[in-house]
Scaffold this motif. Structure first.
Motif, mmCIF file in Angstrom:
data_model
loop_
_atom_site.group_PDB
_atom_site.id
_atom_site.type_symbol
_atom_site.label_atom_id
_atom_site.label_comp_id
_atom_site.label_asym_id
_atom_site.label_seq_id
_atom_site.Cartn_x
_atom_site.Cartn_y
_atom_site.Cartn_z
ATOM 1 N N TYR A 73 0.838 -1.205 0.000
ATOM 2 C CA TYR A 73 0.000 0.000 0.000
ATOM 3 C C TYR A 73 0.868 1.249 0.000
ATOM 4 C CZ TYR A 73 -3.128 3.607 1.811
ATOM 5 O OH TYR A 73 -3.830 4.774 1.992
ATOM 6 N N TRP A 74 1.848 1.288 0.891
ATOM 7 C CA TRP A 74 2.735 2.456 0.980
ATOM 8 C C TRP A 74 3.516 2.669 -0.318
ATOM 9 C CZ3 TRP A 74 8.156 1.983 0.819
ATOM 10 C CH2 TRP A 74 8.850 3.176 0.994
ATOM 11 N N ALA A 75 4.004 1.585 -0.897
ATOM 12 C CA ALA A 75 4.841 1.692 -2.093
ATOM 13 C C ALA A 75 4.063 2.152 -3.319
ATOM 14 C CB ALA A 75 5.510 0.349 -2.381
ATOM 15 N N THR A 76 2.746 1.960 -3.312
ATOM 16 C CA THR A 76 1.952 2.296 -4.502
ATOM 17 C C THR A 76 1.176 3.598 -4.367
ATOM 18 O OG1 THR A 76 0.104 0.951 -3.671
ATOM 19 C CG2 THR A 76 1.687 -0.133 -5.130
ATOM 20 N N ILE A 77 1.235 4.246 -3.206
ATOM 21 C CA ILE A 77 0.476 5.487 -3.008
ATOM 22 C C ILE A 77 0.944 6.547 -3.998
ATOM 23 C CG2 ILE A 77 0.006 7.390 -1.422
ATOM 24 C CD1 ILE A 77 0.239 5.432 0.871
ATOM 25 N N GLY A 78 0.009 7.051 -4.781
ATOM 26 C CA GLY A 78 0.320 8.094 -5.749
ATOM 27 C C GLY A 78 1.096 7.614 -6.950
ATOM 28 N N ARG A 79 1.261 6.303 -7.091
ATOM 29 C CA ARG A 79 2.069 5.791 -8.194
ATOM 30 C C ARG A 79 1.276 4.846 -9.097
ATOM 31 N NH1 ARG A 79 5.816 5.397 -3.695
ATOM 32 N NH2 ARG A 79 7.461 6.974 -3.900
ATOM 33 N N MET A 80 0.668 3.831 -8.502
ATOM 34 C CA MET A 80 -0.001 2.804 -9.307
ATOM 35 C C MET A 80 -1.005 2.053 -8.444
ATOM 36 S SD MET A 80 3.110 -0.001 -9.413
ATOM 37 C CE MET A 80 4.338 1.222 -9.826
ATOM 38 N N LEU A 81 -1.740 1.148 -9.079
ATOM 39 C CA LEU A 81 -2.677 0.246 -8.395
ATOM 40 C C LEU A 81 -3.704 1.001 -7.550
ATOM 41 C CD1 LEU A 81 -0.170 -2.523 -7.197
ATOM 42 C CD2 LEU A 81 -1.460 -2.416 -9.330
ATOM 43 N N ALA A 82 -4.189 2.113 -8.089
ATOM 44 C CA ALA A 82 -5.133 2.936 -7.330
ATOM 45 C C ALA A 82 -6.412 2.172 -6.990
ATOM 46 C CB ALA A 82 -5.476 4.196 -8.118
ATOM 47 N N ARG A 83 -6.822 1.269 -7.873
ATOM 48 C CA ARG A 83 -8.079 0.559 -7.647
ATOM 49 C C ARG A 83 -8.007 -0.416 -6.482
ATOM 50 N NH1 ARG A 83 -10.486 -1.010 -13.677
ATOM 51 N NH2 ARG A 83 -10.772 1.152 -14.416
ATOM 52 N N ILE A 84 -6.846 -1.003 -6.266
ATOM 53 C CA ILE A 84 -6.756 -2.027 -5.224
ATOM 54 C C ILE A 84 -6.166 -1.493 -3.921
ATOM 55 C CG2 ILE A 84 -6.488 -3.818 -6.971
ATOM 56 C CD1 ILE A 84 -3.548 -4.051 -6.067
ATOM 57 N N ARG A 85 -5.752 -0.229 -3.909
ATOM 58 C CA ARG A 85 -5.158 0.310 -2.679
ATOM 59 C C ARG A 85 -6.119 0.279 -1.498
ATOM 60 N NH1 ARG A 85 -2.319 4.218 -5.707
ATOM 61 N NH2 ARG A 85 -3.825 5.820 -5.144
ATOM 62 N N PRO A 86 -7.408 0.628 -1.682
ATOM 63 C CA PRO A 86 -8.322 0.507 -0.535
ATOM 64 C C PRO A 86 -8.380 -0.917 0.020
ATOM 65 C CG PRO A 86 -9.313 1.856 -2.247
ATOM 66 C CD PRO A 86 -8.076 1.262 -2.844
ATOM 67 N N ALA A 87 -8.371 -1.901 -0.886
ATOM 68 C CA ALA A 87 -8.396 -3.297 -0.437
ATOM 69 C C ALA A 87 -7.119 -3.642 0.324
ATOM 70 C CB ALA A 87 -8.567 -4.231 -1.632
ATOM 71 N N LEU A 88 -5.992 -3.102 -0.139
ATOM 72 C CA LEU A 88 -4.726 -3.340 0.560
ATOM 73 C C LEU A 88 -4.758 -2.747 1.964
ATOM 74 C CD1 LEU A 88 -2.178 -2.598 -2.320
ATOM 75 C CD2 LEU A 88 -2.582 -4.822 -1.239
ATOM 76 N N LEU A 89 -5.289 -1.529 2.068
ATOM 77 C CA LEU A 89 -5.351 -0.880 3.379
ATOM 78 C C LEU A 89 -6.284 -1.633 4.318
ATOM 79 C CD1 LEU A 89 -4.614 1.404 5.261
ATOM 80 C CD2 LEU A 89 -6.409 2.800 4.210
#
Length: 225
Positions: A73-89
Motif C-alpha cells: 500500500y505504501w509503495a503504490t500510493i500516488g504511483r499505481m494500483l489505485a483501484r486495489i489500494r483501498p483493499a490493501l489498506l
C-alpha cells in the motif's frame, strides 16, 4: 515494547481508513510509512518463546500479512494500483486487528472467567487509542500543509480517540472491580496496594494512560468543533 509498537502501527493504519483523500498523497504516504516502520521494529523485538502456542504463531503470521499489505500500500500510493489500494489498506487493518486479538488471547489463555475477553477489549482499545492520538496529532499539523482541508476529518479522528478512551476507562474500571471482588484472604489486598508506595505504578497508568488522553481529546475537540 513489541506490543506498544505493533498496537501503534496497527492503530495508525486504522486511522488512515478514517481520513479522506483530501489530505493528500503525502499524508497517506507519511503515515503508512510510519506504520510500516513501527510494525517492522516491533516484529524484530517480538518475544520468542521456546514452545510457541498455536495462538502465538497465528498472531505472528497475521502480523506478517498485515505488514506485507501495508508495505505494498505504501509503495503504490500516488504511483499505481489505485483501484486495489483501498483493499490493501483494509487487508492491513484486518490482519493487524486479527493479530492483536490473537496476541490478547495468547497472553490470557490461562486466565479465568471473562479475563480473556477483557484482555481482547484492552488490546483493541489500545490500538484505537494510540492510533487516534497519533493520527489526530499528525492530521492537526497537516492543516498547515493543506489549509483548505475539511475540519470534519479531524473531528472524525477525535471521535475515535474519545470512544477508545471511554472503552479504556471501562476496561480498567472492570479490571479493578474484578480484583476487588475476587480478593481472597492470604492474597495481597488490591485496595491496600493502590494506596501503598507500590501503587504509584497504578496511578501513573491512570494519569498518563487515561486522564491524559481524556484531556487531550477534550482540547482537540474544542479546537476542531
Amino acid at each position: 515494547m513489541f506490543l506498544f509498537l505493533v498496537h501503534l502501527g496497527v492503530g495508525i493504519s486504522l486511522v488512515l481508513v478514517w481520513v479522506g483523500r483530501e489530505a493528500g498523497v503525502k499524508f497517506f504516504r507519511f503515515n503508512a510509512g510510519t506504520a510500516v516502520l513501527l510494525i517492522a521494529i516491533g516484529f524484530a523485538l517480538r518475544p520468542q518463546p521456546d514452545n510457541p502456542t498455536s495462538l502465538y504463531r497465528a498472531a505472528i503470521g497475521s502480523l506478517v500479512l498485515a505488514e506485507a499489505a501495508l508495505v505494498v500500500y505504501w509503495a503504490t500510493i500516488g504511483r499505481m494500483l489505485a483501484r486495489i489500494r483501498p483493499a490493501l489498506l483494509w487487508s492491513a487493518v484486518g490482519f493487524g486487528l486479527i493479530s492483536v486479538t490473537l496476541q490478547a488471547l495468547d497472553i490470557s489463555r490461562d486466565a479465568p472467567g471473562l479475563m480473556p475477553l477483557l484482555t481482547v477489549a484492552s488490546f483493541l482499545s489500545s490500538v484505537a487509542l494510540l492510533g487516534g492520538a497519533c493520527g489526530a496529532m499528525v492530521l492537526g499539523h497537516w492543516y498547515l500543509v493543506v489549509p483548505s482541508l475539511d475540519v470534519r476529518h479531524l473531528q472524525s479522528i477525535v471521535r475515535l480517540h474519545i470512544g477508545s478512551t471511554l472503552v479504556r476507562v471501562l476496561v480498567v474500571a472492570t479490571a479493578v472491580m474484578i480484583a476487588v471482588v475476587s480478593w481472597e484472604p492470604g492474597v495481597p489486598n488490591f485496595e491496600r496496594y493502590i494506596f501503598s508506595i507500590d501503587g504509584i505504578f497504578f496511578w501513573q497508568r491512570v494519569a498518563f494512560g487515561l486522564a491524559g488522553p481524556a484531556v487531550l481529546s477534550y482540547m482537540t475537540w474544542e479546537t476542531a468543533k
